[in-house]
Design an enzyme around this catalytic site. Structure first.
Site, PDB file in Angstrom:
ATOM      1  CG  ASP A 112      12.110 -13.794  23.641  1.00 32.64           C
ATOM      2  OD1 ASP A 112      11.133 -14.172  24.304  1.00 32.64           O
ATOM      3  OD2 ASP A 112      12.278 -14.109  22.449  1.00 32.64           O
ATOM      4  CG  HIS A 113       7.870 -12.517  28.188  1.00 31.94           C
ATOM      5  ND1 HIS A 113       7.404 -11.866  27.088  1.00 31.94           N
ATOM      6  CD2 HIS A 113       7.002 -13.514  28.443  1.00 31.94           C
ATOM      7  CE1 HIS A 113       6.284 -12.440  26.701  1.00 31.94           C
ATOM      8  NE2 HIS A 113       6.025 -13.442  27.499  1.00 31.94           N
ATOM      9  CG  HIS A 129       7.982 -14.953  22.494  1.00 32.56           C
ATOM     10  ND1 HIS A 129       8.855 -14.140  23.149  1.00 32.56           N
ATOM     11  CD2 HIS A 129       6.799 -14.298  22.490  1.00 32.56           C
ATOM     12  CE1 HIS A 129       8.225 -13.036  23.526  1.00 32.56           C
ATOM     13  NE2 HIS A 129       6.969 -13.109  23.129  1.00 32.56           N
TER      14      HIS A 129
END
Lengths: 511, 333
Positions: A199-200, A262
């Site tokens: 999950d950047h 996110h």
């Protein structure tokens, strides 16, 4: 004399050296795709530029397009030059790094791809001395995650002399059931400890800085609860539309694309209890516990606590901007949410009755992601009415992008003989306070995966808890018929979203 | 005559002026000057040193280590001279509308007035933040005023490369290390990339297991006599090998090339390592018959200081290397 345990590297100096990076091969499925070109390869090059990679490092790119190693290297060179951010491109570093790049054409649906890969890996391992360690990175269509993992398992590539890890990009399923199904498939081949769900957002410096701010300082934590905090707003706004991703986005929508992963992870980072240590599972346990404490809406509550929106056409900056339904590849009657907002409550002692408003949307006025923590107003107006123009509560703003940083808004006396108050802002700008370049989220996360640190990666129980939170909303929305479009491109979303906050006496902050 | 209160008042006025200037130049509400400070950074240099070079280094450091900078320039005369001026070092981060500014104070002191310097600098130190002293002038250490000046700081940074006698420099460092104060040597910081490269090779288990079988370890230096960097590298390698029970002696050998031209560790074929400077910052790394190229940034005061200012506690590897380096220096005399 510094004494070392047997088997430890006596030359390592944790005070001055960056983390020890073991030798390894990174196998990228989907090596001809956008993510590889825009994010993965620039991040790996940058790690090489910073001398963070081991000499025994190699990358094997796999995609359907036939290409030689040299053609792949040339293609990646162009991508790195084009997409490298805040960093120079050094010809010498590149030529050294490029020696470790290899390419293999293959179709992930074909069993031969995996036998070929096995052979290719053996060759690369001998040539580059990668120590048998392999990081498989699935940068493919989500529908290929399961078959690819299975294919790796069939030829035994999930096990070897060194470690084997699998990195999976979101989405992790499209609902709770499919997420569990994917997980079951992956678990047949890789144990949970070797699965890295990326999950950047969690790799962004400011998101990590939330942990530093909360748990590295003594002054915030005593205020970090329902007694002092009125409500929290989490915003992830984009000024652009779907930019050619209409077909994909139509199936996803803002709630699935942003909030389920996110923004719920960000919310968990802001609200979780302090972990006993900064060990991966310790931190992830707390995040997971928090996500399981988020109250799941009943179907009859969805209309009150969640708002869907879709942008319509507008004229912006002197040009006509299409609405979502006019975008390429989008159904002209699409019911997809390009804007989603929800009110969540966390059922625990710390956060009981504190609303958490989360919104995300496309074609909003600006690109901004932030967390705004609004404190209760002072209990008694010492200065009487009229000294401040209106009641202005203290705000702590954690900006994720752009201009990462922290701001505290408070009231101060306006200079002069009278007693008039005005709001002022105390800013900490991450980028300018530390002139050092912040690593990109992918640099951080790739390095973490190579070194086996899963702190910033999501775990299956966290994924399932997030799906459990958004699924009731999705189910109600799927059976609803919205009167879309309901907000103009360039505005802050549908009016219903303002109404959602107004019922608690709150208003959206305009970042 | 320099009065600290006057300097502080001038600094305060400077901020007010900067704020006004910025408001006049910017139409945007919310713009202004952001004041940043994480330490008091005192630099002592001879007046003969090029102030623009020094100023550039300090200015570059400001971005990563915003500080109140105090530059003390030593004038070699017997007259009583003590002068000061204040100014701000500002920059506008790319794409932003607000300037970041740091304070700079320049004090010129004659050697005869050196005793008065601590009395001026101490009140100028920013409260609650560390005071770092970077002494570029080796002769300062031999002056009677040195202990009082050094007493102001939490960390003392020197550069043994600037000393004419390595032995004297290492002795001085050894004495300093016995105290509580943090001490750093830029010559040590300049070998970090070399040390890191060695360490990275020994992440490989095959090489790590071959450590006890090392038969020969050599540091090659290109200067007429080994500079502190080469001596430190040999001392550090010696310590690391001793820590794993190896009796191999690390040799210093002269060869053509830069200050450090190569490091080789030979284990008779099980793991032979060579890190060799190839010019232009390039370094050929060869380990276990696998060769790669790495690039070391051009050494500079800025890079070395950037590293040192980030370290706020004792450095055990450095502390252990100094006495061994001192032994090497003694043997080389």
């Amino acid at each position: 004399m510094v004494n070392h345990m047997a088997g430890e590297n006596p030359f390592h100096d944790p005070l001055r050296f960056e983390r020890k990076v073991p030798e390894c091969a990174v196998v990228i499925f989907g090596a001809n795709g956008d993510l590889t070109k825009r994010k993965l390869m620039p991040a790996l090059y940058r790690l090489a530029f910073e001398r963070r990679l081991s000499p025994g490092f190699a990358v094997i790119g796999i995609s359907r397009t036939p290409m030689s190693d040299d053609q792949f290297r040339e293609k990646m060179r162009e991508s790195v030059q084009k997409f490298l951010e805040d960093s120079p491109f050094d010809e010498n570093v590149w030529s050294s790094f490029a020696q470790g790049l290899f390419y293999m054409a293959g179709n992930v649906d074909d069993a031969k791809c995996y036998t070929d890969l096995k052979q290719c890996l053996e060759g690369v391992e001998k040539q580059r001395r990668t120590g048998g360690n392999v990081l498989f990175y699935l940068s493919t269509q989500p529908s290929q995650y399961g078959p690819t993992a299975t294919g790796l398992g069939v030829v035994g590539l999930n096990k070897g002399d060194g470690w084997r890890r699998l990195v999976v990009e979101k989405p992790f399923g499209h609902d709770l059931a499919s997420s569990r199904e994917l997980s079951t498939t992956l678990h047949k081949v890789f144990v949970e400890e070797d699965l890295y769900r990326i999950d950047h957002y969690l790799g962004k410096e400011t998101v990590q800085n939330i942990l530093a701010l909360r748990f590295g300082n003594g002054i915030f934590e005593p205020l970090w609860n329902r007694r002092y905090i009125s409500h929290v707003q989490i915003t992830a706004a984009e000024s652009i539309g779907v930019e050619g991703r209409g077909a994909y986005y139509q199936e996803a929508g803002a709630l699935r694309d942003m909030i389920q992963n996110h923004l719920l992870q960000v919310m968990a980072t802001v609200t979780m209890e302090p972990s006993a240590s900064f060990q991966p599972n310790s931190v992830r346990d707390e995040r997971s516990k928090l996500l399981r404490s988020v109250r799941v809406m009943r179907p009859d509550e969805v209309a009150r606590y969640a708002v869907a929106g879709q942008y319509g056409p507008a004229r912006l900056g002197g040009e006509n901007v299409p609405g979502f339904r006019q975008e390429q590849g989008v159904d002209p009657q699409s019911q997809t949410d390009t804007y989603a907002a929800a009110t969540f409550f966390i059922d625990n002692w710390r956060w009981a009755k504190v609303p958490f408003y989360i919104r995300s949307g496309k074609r909003l006025p600006k690109r901004v992601s932030e967390i705004s923590i609004q404190f209760h107003e002072a209990p008694h107006a010492v200065f009487g009415n009229g000294f401040a123009e209106k009641a202005i509560p203290n705000l702590l703003i954690l900006r994720i992008q752009p201009e990462e940083g922290v701001s505290l808004k408070f009231l101060s006396k306006r200079p002069g003989t009278g007693m008039t108050l005005r709001p002022v802002s105390m800013d900490f700008n991450y980028g300018s306070s530390f002139g050092e370049r912040s690593p990109s989220a992918y640099e951080t996360l790739l390095l973490d995966a190579i070194t086996g640190d899963a702190t910033l990666y999501t775990r299956q129980d966290m994924v399932e808890a997030s799906w459990a939170v958004v699924e009731p909303i999705l189910e109600v929305w799927q059976t609803s018929r919205f009167n879309f479009p309901n907000y103009a491109a360039g505005s802050w979303g549908p009016t219903a979203s303002d109404v959602m906050l107004a019922q608690h006496g709150h208003v959206w902050r305009k970042p | 005559m320099v009065r600290p209160e006057k300097i502080l008042k001038e600094l305060s006025n400077l901020w007010v002026d900067l704020g006004h200037e910025q408001q006049q130049e910017s139409d945007t509400a919310g713009a202004g000057v952001l004041r940043a400070c994480s330490m008091t950074f005192v630099t002592i240099a001879d007046e003969s040193e090029d102030p623009s070079n020094l100023g550039e280094t300090v200015a570059m450091l400001m971005k990563e280590h915003p500080s109140r900078s105090v530059l003390i320039r030593l004038r070699p005369c017997d007259d009583q001279v003590l002068e000061s001026r204040v100014f701000a070092q500002c920059w506008m981060p790319f794409g932003q509308r607000r300037q970041i500014c740091c304070e700079q104070i320049e004090i010129t002191a004659s050697l005869a007035s050196l005793d008065d310097v601590p009395g001026v600098v101490l009140p100028l130190a920013v409260a609650d933040l560390p005071v770092i002293l970077w002494s570029r002038s080796p002769r300062l250490f031999d002056m009677p005023a040195f202990p009082r000046i050094a007493a102001m700081c939490d960390k003392l940074i020197l550069d043994t490369d600037a000393f004419t006698s390595e032995q004297h420099a290492f002795d001085l460092l050894s004495a300093e290390l016995k105290g509580e104060r943090l001490v750093a040597d830029l010559a040590w910081s300049r070998i970090t990339r070399w040390r890191e490269t060695v360490s990275q090779i020994f992440v490989n288990e095959e090489c790590l297991n071959a450590l006890p079988s090392l038969t020969r370890v050599v540091v090659e230096y290109g200067s007429a006599k080994p500079k502190p960097e080469a001596i430190y590298l040999a001392a550090w390698l010696q310590n690391c090998l001793s820590a794993v029970g190896s009796k191999t002696h690390v040799d210093l050998l002269h060869s053509e090339g830069p200050v450090i031209s190569a490091v080789t560790l030979s284990a008779g074929g099980t793991c032979d390592v060579s890190i060799r400077s190839a010019g232009g910052g390039a370094v050929e790394v060869s380990a276990n018959r696998l060769s790669t190229k790495s690039f070391f940034p051009e050494p500079s005061d800025y890079l070395a200081l950037q590293e040192e200012l980030s370290i706020t506690r004792r450095d055990p590897a450095f502390d252990a290397a100094v006495p061994v380096a001192s032994q090497y220096a003694r043997q080389l005399q």
